[in-house]
Design a protein around this motif. Structure first.
Motif, mmCIF file in Angstrom:
data_model
loop_
_atom_site.group_PDB
_atom_site.id
_atom_site.type_symbol
_atom_site.label_atom_id
_atom_site.label_comp_id
_atom_site.label_asym_id
_atom_site.label_seq_id
_atom_site.Cartn_x
_atom_site.Cartn_y
_atom_site.Cartn_z
ATOM 1 N N SER A 2 25.918 44.869 41.096
ATOM 2 C CA SER A 2 26.534 43.580 41.551
ATOM 3 C C SER A 2 27.520 43.089 40.377
ATOM 4 O O SER A 2 28.443 42.718 40.876
ATOM 5 C CB SER A 2 25.290 42.279 41.815
ATOM 6 N N PHE B 6 30.596 45.119 41.218
ATOM 7 C CA PHE B 6 31.535 44.427 42.427
ATOM 8 C C PHE B 6 32.204 43.028 42.179
ATOM 9 O O PHE B 6 32.972 42.780 42.364
ATOM 10 C CB PHE B 6 30.521 44.231 43.416
ATOM 11 N N ARG B 7 31.351 42.410 41.175
ATOM 12 C CA ARG B 7 31.747 41.134 40.447
ATOM 13 C C ARG B 7 33.115 41.288 39.834
ATOM 14 O O ARG B 7 34.106 40.758 40.147
ATOM 15 C CB ARG B 7 30.755 40.141 39.815
ATOM 16 N N ALA C 45 34.968 43.817 40.108
ATOM 17 C CA ALA C 45 36.082 44.235 40.915
ATOM 18 C C ALA C 45 36.671 43.264 41.902
ATOM 19 O O ALA C 45 37.710 42.963 41.818
ATOM 20 C CB ALA C 45 35.495 45.288 41.870
ATOM 21 N N CYS C 46 35.884 42.168 41.998
ATOM 22 C CA CYS C 46 36.494 41.091 42.933
ATOM 23 C C CYS C 46 37.236 40.157 41.975
ATOM 24 O O CYS C 46 38.601 39.811 42.444
ATOM 25 C CB CYS C 46 35.406 40.376 43.399
ATOM 26 N N MET D 193 40.663 41.981 41.776
ATOM 27 C CA MET D 193 41.591 41.817 43.004
ATOM 28 C C MET D 193 42.101 40.471 43.150
ATOM 29 O O MET D 193 43.319 40.255 43.358
ATOM 30 C CB MET D 193 40.672 41.916 44.167
ATOM 31 N N LEU D 194 41.378 39.307 42.607
ATOM 32 C CA LEU D 194 41.964 38.244 42.601
ATOM 33 C C LEU D 194 42.967 37.771 41.618
ATOM 34 O O LEU D 194 44.171 37.219 41.903
ATOM 35 C CB LEU D 194 40.748 37.201 42.288
ATOM 36 N N LEU E 214 37.243 48.012 39.733
ATOM 37 C CA LEU E 214 37.862 48.163 40.974
ATOM 38 C C LEU E 214 37.711 49.401 41.621
ATOM 39 O O LEU E 214 37.539 49.656 42.743
ATOM 40 C CB LEU E 214 39.161 47.593 40.872
#
Length: 209
Positions: free
Chosen positions: A87, A90-91, A93-94, A97-98, A106
């Motif tokens: 997790s 993925f956090r 990676a998010c 992206m932002l 990512l």
């Protein structure tokens, strides 16, 4: 936002430092800080990270074992648990992206999602486990460096011990006064050793290793 930890003498109020910084339009804000509380919080984060990594490694190993014995459904469940432990990856990676900036997390997240879409759950779990393990190695190395750097910082004592057992403020020392320095203490002022024996680390003054 940037956070700076400033160590100051008790005689200087922390609010004065904030006022001086704000005179330069730096937008400083005073926050209560406790070194013990910071250590406890850091220890809690490290414990949760190690616990998650342990669960991830164990679930990945169980998935490999079950897959080798032909229990595909149970192996897939174990691999999914392992993927869920990523997790933090993925956090990050998010967030990348932002912010519109690609990073390693990512790219690894895209790799894991692609493997999962092709039903290659074992491959996705392996990538997540490797990334988490490397992150833990990096975090451990950074913690060691932080601890060693912290040990290198010596703050001059604000009070000194006199031979009669009383203590006075270091600012009250005058020429000719005798004060005591114990093992591990930093010296409050220049002087000449008039009694006792010992060794002093002068590398910070001489620049020698």
């Amino acid at each position: 936002d940037r956070t700076a930890h400033i160590e100051h003498r008790a005689a200087l109020a922390a609010s004065k430092l904030v006022e001086a910084l704000n005179e330069k339009h730096l937008g400083a804000v005073l926050r209560e800080h406790s070194e013990d509380a910071e250590d406890v919080a850091r220890l809690g984060v490290r414990f949760r990270r190690l616990l998650c990594l342990t669960l991830q490694i164990v679930s990945f190993a169980i998935g490999i074992l079950l897959d080798s014995r032909g229990h595909l459904v149970a192996a897939t469940v174990a691999f999914c648990v392992c993927i869920a432990c990523s997790s933090e990856l993925f956090r990050k990676a998010c967030l990348a992206m932002l912010r519109g900036r690609a990073n390693v997390e990512l790219l690894m997240a895209i790799t894991m999602i692609g493997s999962a879409c092709r039903a290659e759950f074992g491959e996705a779990a392996m990538v997540g486990t490797l990334v988490a393990s490397l992150d833990e190695v990096t975090a451990t190395a950074q913690a060691i460096v932080h601890r060693r750097l912290k040990q290198c910082v010596t703050v001059a004592p604000t009070r000194v011990l006199l031979p009669n057992g009383t203590t006075i403020a270091a600012d009250e020392l005058k020429v000719g006064m005798v004060f005591m320095v114990r093992s591990g203490d930093a010296t409050a002022a220049d002087g000449v050793v008039v009694g006792g024996s010992g060794a002093m680390d002068e590398s910070r003054l001489t620049g020698e290793a």
